[in-house]
Scaffold this active site. Structure first.
Site, mmCIF file in Angstrom:
data_model
loop_
_atom_site.group_PDB
_atom_site.id
_atom_site.type_symbol
_atom_site.label_atom_id
_atom_site.label_comp_id
_atom_site.label_asym_id
_atom_site.label_seq_id
_atom_site.Cartn_x
_atom_site.Cartn_y
_atom_site.Cartn_z
ATOM 1 N N HIS A 70 0.767 -1.211 -0.082
ATOM 2 C CA HIS A 70 -0.082 -0.083 0.038
ATOM 3 C C HIS A 70 0.936 1.303 -0.069
ATOM 4 O O HIS A 70 0.602 2.086 0.617
ATOM 5 C CB HIS A 70 -0.939 0.276 1.185
ATOM 6 C CG HIS A 70 -2.160 -1.053 0.985
ATOM 7 N ND1 HIS A 70 -3.212 -0.443 0.730
ATOM 8 C CD2 HIS A 70 -2.025 -2.304 1.269
ATOM 9 C CE1 HIS A 70 -4.125 -1.768 0.632
ATOM 10 N NE2 HIS A 70 -3.302 -2.870 1.123
ATOM 11 N N TYR A 335 3.652 -4.936 9.787
ATOM 12 C CA TYR A 335 3.388 -3.769 9.693
ATOM 13 C C TYR A 335 4.517 -2.979 10.346
ATOM 14 O O TYR A 335 4.998 -2.022 10.105
ATOM 15 C CB TYR A 335 1.982 -3.119 9.966
ATOM 16 C CG TYR A 335 0.761 -3.660 9.209
ATOM 17 C CD1 TYR A 335 0.969 -4.708 8.439
ATOM 18 C CD2 TYR A 335 -0.435 -3.030 9.241
ATOM 19 C CE1 TYR A 335 -0.293 -4.919 7.435
ATOM 20 C CE2 TYR A 335 -1.301 -3.133 8.545
ATOM 21 C CZ TYR A 335 -1.316 -4.141 7.501
ATOM 22 O OH TYR A 335 -2.419 -4.648 6.685
#
Ligand code: HEM
Length: 359
Positions: A70, A335
């Site tokens: 992303h 993440y």
């Protein structure tokens, strides 16, 4: 991850600094550094977060300073108005009647920070609700009906199988065929995804959390839930020839007035899968509309805004708990590793420059 109180995650930054924006980075960094505790743990057989970072780099090349997935995105700000109905299921402060600030980020799936916008790329929306000095809730959602993997290994294998073969512009069909043969759950989930054509843009996309969580009420009763954000507007058509077309259309739309999404919570019935994000729940499950998200601001990624937030799906307030879906702890760990890597790298300008978008 951090020291937690009755109200959730605590840092020393004031509520006012969040509202002003200037303190957001400091506030969220304090929390995000805490997430590093996850960085070295195993996320699958023989796989650590570093395995995933190497995988993203193999597939997308070096993208210094950007998210490893992303990577292309734009920052938004606004608020969430809770109608109080969520309190029936969760004691989380976000569901008390009233308004809380929100900072977020729209994105496209993939690790190329300068990719051309395509209608078929999965659209992401990360949201951080609340106040770093009292409680926070973060979620990162997609415009898909289900997720296409049900294990960290599946995600990793799909990532490698989707590497573009130089000169063809496409993944190796044999690699993808072998992957799908080994992962029938992904083949089934992809068939569900293909049934729904993508909408015109970000503004009219439905965003879903996809992983199941537990809502915990004042009495301690737990309900398995998934959440959905339903758009309350259409979206303008993308202008032909604009490689940032989806983002530019979003910038123009937010300039024209607030965008809104209603948040709906779907409650599982006994036996519904809570550990597998590729499996939808039946359409007739009970839903509770709990409030409305309003986005009023849009900004280029830069220091001091959501560029430097890790939308870790396990940053949860008291009243929301993780399910044992194996994707959740893997996401949190990867993440954090991506966050740690990107914040230590030199920065270059993001592809989406809000000030440069023509009316
Ligand atoms: C094992 C599965 C997954 C892996 C390894 C993975 C990996 C990643 C990584 C590395 C990032 C960048 C994080 C950062 O640098 O801040 C990211 C961002 C994101 N992921 Fe995932 N992901 C997974 C599953 C999912 C699922 C199930 C969803 C949706 C339900 C999702 C939605 C998103 C979104 C929306 C973002 C962008 C958030 C932002 O703007 O910071 N991912 N993912």
């Amino acid at each position: 991850m951090t020291n937690r109180s009755r109200w959730g995650t605590r840092t020393s930054v004031s509520r006012r600094s969040v509202l002003l924006g200037a303190g957001v980075v400091g506030a969220f960094l304090a929390v995000d550094l805490g997430a590093l505790a996850y960085a070295n743990k195993w996320v699958g057989p023989g796989m650590t977060p570093a395995t995933f970072l190497t995988g993203f780099r193999t597939v997308y090349g070096r993208q210094p300073g950007f998210r490893k997935n992303h990577a292309k995105g734009v920052v938004v700000t606004g608020h969430f108005d809770s109608n109080g109905h969520g309190q029936e299921l969760s004691r989380a402060a976000v569901f008390r009647p009233g308004r809380v600030p929100v900072t977020g980020r729209f994105s496209l799936a993939g690790g190329d920070a300068h990719m051309a916008d395509t209608p078929g790329a999965a659209r992401g929306l990360g949201l951080a609700f609340g106040f770093p000095d009292s409680w926070q809730w973060r979620t990162a959602m997609l415009n898909l009906p289900v997720f296409v993997d049900n294990s960290p290994q599946g995600f990793y294998d799909r990532l490698l199988a989707s590497k573009i073969v130089p000169g063809t512009g496409r993944p190796d069909p044999a690699a993808m065929k072998a992957f799908l043969a080994a992962h029938p759950e992904t083949a089934a989930a992809m068939a569900l995804v293909k049934k729904q054509s993508p909408t015109a843009g970000f503004g009219d996309s439905t965003f879903r959390g996809l992983n199941a969580f537990y809502f915990v009420d004042e009495s301690g009763a737990r309900s398995a839930v998934r959440w959905t954000f339903l758009p309350q507007q259409g979206a303008p058509a993308v202008r032909a020839g604009d490689i940032d077309g989806l983002f530019d259309a979003l910038v123009r739309q937010v300039r024209g007035g607030p965008l809104r999404w209603r948040m709906v919570v779907t409650v599982a019935a006994p036996g519904d899968p809570v550990h597998d994000a590729t499996l939808p729940w039946p359409d007739d499950r009970r839903t509770v509309e709990v409030g409305e998200l309003t986005l009023t601001g849009i900004e280029t990624e830069e220091p001091g805004n959501a560029r430097d937030i890790n939308f870790d799906p396990l940053t949860l307030p008291d009243g929301i708990e993780a399910s044992d879906d194996p994707l959740l702890s893997a996401r949190s760990a990867v993440y954090a590793a991506s966050y740690r890597q990107r914040t230590g790298e030199p920065k270059s300008p993001s592809a989406v420059q809000v000030q440069q978008v023509q009316p």
